[in-house]
Design an enzyme around this catalytic site. Sequence first.
Site, short mmCIF file in Angstrom:
data_model
loop_
_atom_site.label_atom_id
_atom_site.label_comp_id
_atom_site.label_asym_id
_atom_site.label_seq_id
_atom_site.Cartn_x
_atom_site.Cartn_y
_atom_site.Cartn_z
N SER A 86 1.05 -1.22 0.08
CA SER A 86 0.26 0.00 0.03
C SER A 86 0.77 1.13 -0.08
O SER A 86 2.03 1.24 0.43
CB SER A 86 -0.87 -0.05 1.16
OG SER A 86 -1.55 1.26 1.60
N TYR B 135 -1.82 -1.03 10.71
CA TYR B 135 -2.10 -1.22 9.45
C TYR B 135 -1.00 -0.92 8.70
O TYR B 135 -0.26 -1.54 7.86
CB TYR B 135 -3.54 -0.73 8.81
CG TYR B 135 -3.66 -0.98 7.19
CD1 TYR B 135 -3.73 -2.15 6.93
CD2 TYR B 135 -3.38 0.27 6.40
CE1 TYR B 135 -3.77 -2.49 5.29
CE2 TYR B 135 -3.42 -0.05 5.00
CZ TYR B 135 -3.86 -1.19 4.41
OH TYR B 135 -3.95 -1.48 3.00
N1 NAP Z 1 -8.67 -0.60 -1.23
C1 NAP Z 1 -7.73 0.30 -0.88
O1 NAP Z 1 -7.89 1.49 -0.80
C2 NAP Z 1 -6.39 -0.38 -0.54
C3 NAP Z 1 -5.26 0.60 -0.66
C4 NAP Z 1 -3.95 0.04 -0.48
C5 NAP Z 1 -3.85 -1.50 -0.19
N2 NAP Z 1 -5.02 -2.21 -0.29
C6 NAP Z 1 -4.80 -3.65 -0.05
O2 NAP Z 1 -5.38 -4.33 -0.87
C7 NAP Z 1 -5.67 -5.53 -0.74
C8 NAP Z 1 -7.36 -6.03 -1.05
O3 NAP Z 1 -7.84 -5.13 -0.38
P1 NAP Z 1 -9.38 -4.64 -1.23
O4 NAP Z 1 -9.01 -3.23 -1.28
O5 NAP Z 1 -9.70 -5.33 -2.50
O6 NAP Z 1 -10.51 -4.80 -0.09
P2 NAP Z 1 -11.89 -5.69 -0.07
O7 NAP Z 1 -12.54 -5.67 -1.22
O8 NAP Z 1 -12.18 -5.75 1.39
O9 NAP Z 1 -11.05 -7.53 -0.05
C9 NAP Z 1 -10.24 -7.97 0.90
C10 NAP Z 1 -10.22 -9.45 0.55
O10 NAP Z 1 -9.34 -10.22 1.38
C11 NAP Z 1 -10.16 -11.10 1.90
N3 NAP Z 1 -9.98 -11.60 3.26
C12 NAP Z 1 -10.14 -10.56 4.19
N4 NAP Z 1 -9.90 -11.45 5.33
C13 NAP Z 1 -9.58 -12.75 5.09
C14 NAP Z 1 -9.19 -13.80 5.70
N5 NAP Z 1 -9.46 -13.92 7.14
N6 NAP Z 1 -8.90 -15.00 5.39
C15 NAP Z 1 -9.05 -15.07 3.98
N7 NAP Z 1 -9.42 -13.96 3.02
C16 NAP Z 1 -9.52 -12.87 3.70
C17 NAP Z 1 -11.68 -10.96 1.73
O11 NAP Z 1 -12.35 -12.12 1.38
P3 NAP Z 1 -13.57 -12.51 2.66
O12 NAP Z 1 -14.01 -11.72 3.46
O13 NAP Z 1 -14.56 -13.41 1.59
O14 NAP Z 1 -12.48 -13.71 3.23
C18 NAP Z 1 -11.60 -10.18 0.38
O15 NAP Z 1 -11.61 -10.96 -0.77
C19 NAP Z 1 -5.54 -5.72 0.78
O16 NAP Z 1 -4.23 -6.22 1.10
C20 NAP Z 1 -5.42 -4.13 1.15
O17 NAP Z 1 -4.61 -3.95 2.37
C21 NAP Z 1 -6.35 -1.63 -0.18
#
Ligand code: NAP
Length: 256
Positions: free
Chosen positions: A140, A153
């Site tokens: 991130s 985080y």
């Molecule tokens: N969106 C942003 O602004 C942003 C910015 C920088 C970095 N990121 C990073 O991008 C990555 C993806 O996030 P996203 O933005 O796509 O958010 P998201 O839509 O909330 O997706 C998160 C994913 O992680 C899975 N997950 C969460 N807890 C889990 C667990 N205990 N075991 C297995 N799977 C798990 C969720 O699936 P289930 O709930 O079905 O398990 C979901 O598929 C993360 O690493 C996040 O830190 C996001």
Amino acid sequence: MTYTSGWAVVTGASSGLGRGFATKLAADGMSVVLVARSAGPLHDLADELRETYGTEVEVIVADLADADARSTVIADLETRDVEVLINNAGFATSGDFADENPARIAEMISLNCLTLTLLSRAAVPGMIARGRGAIVNVASTAAFQPIPTMGTYAATKAFVLRLSLAMWHELRPSGVTVMALCPGATETDFWRIAGNPDGFRRRRTVAQVVATCFDSLAKGSPVAIDGALNTVLARTAPFVPDRLTMAIARFIARRP
Ligand SMILES: NC(=O)c1ccc[n+]([C@@H]2O[C@H](COP(=O)([O-])OP(=O)(O)OC[C@H]3O[C@@H](n4cnc5c(N)ncnc54)[C@H](OP(=O)(O)O)[C@@H]3O)[C@@H](O)[C@H]2O)c1
């Protein structure tokens, strides 16, 4: 290098960025393993990818913050010829450190850091033996400076960035590439789950982040920061005094 055949494993594939990565890999011709906790969305996506791209798709329903469930995914990785591993599953907490739920912090560190490390460790020997492979660790822009009210985080993502860079350096001679993907705020469920649904309103799209990811991966970049503004902010942060970056980061991360 581009990746158009063989197995790709995507964690956190049930929504957001993970869904986008899995769809792109399937569209490019790869067989895909989808991993997350939510069985329904994973199977729906698997059906969609099979129908649209005629590709092989497997689903593993697993809580990757749980040691036993993580072990089943590691066992799968050790037996499968994995060409691409995308360590994407992750989440954030937000709020004052003194008020954070200790169990939730432990879950976050386990998922964002330990799972990513152990899944990478499981995939790497086979990649080295085959002389090719790619690991994308989703970090991130939070990795580039401390963020008060999202301190734990941001620290997990600094861990991801540092580990990925060291892996990139070590593995490059073997033909295996490792990349830290650093999105800034992106339009997914992430912000709602972090307890700050209206935070960081200037958000990029999943499509933009996916494009940045695969363009940079093709170039063998060790780090990919998504978006021009995010790149400027992330790259200048180390040259600004800590007290100032933290004040700015706290202001940006505030709950409206
Ligand atoms: N969106 C942003 O602004 C942003 C910015 C920088 C970095 N990121 C990073 O991008 C990555 C993806 O996030 P996203 O933005 O796509 O958010 P998201 O839509 O909330 O997706 C998160 C994913 O992680 C899975 N997950 C969460 N807890 C889990 C667990 N205990 N075991 C297995 N799977 C798990 C969720 O699936 P289930 O709930 O079905 O398990 C979901 O598929 C993360 O690493 C996040 O830190 C996001």
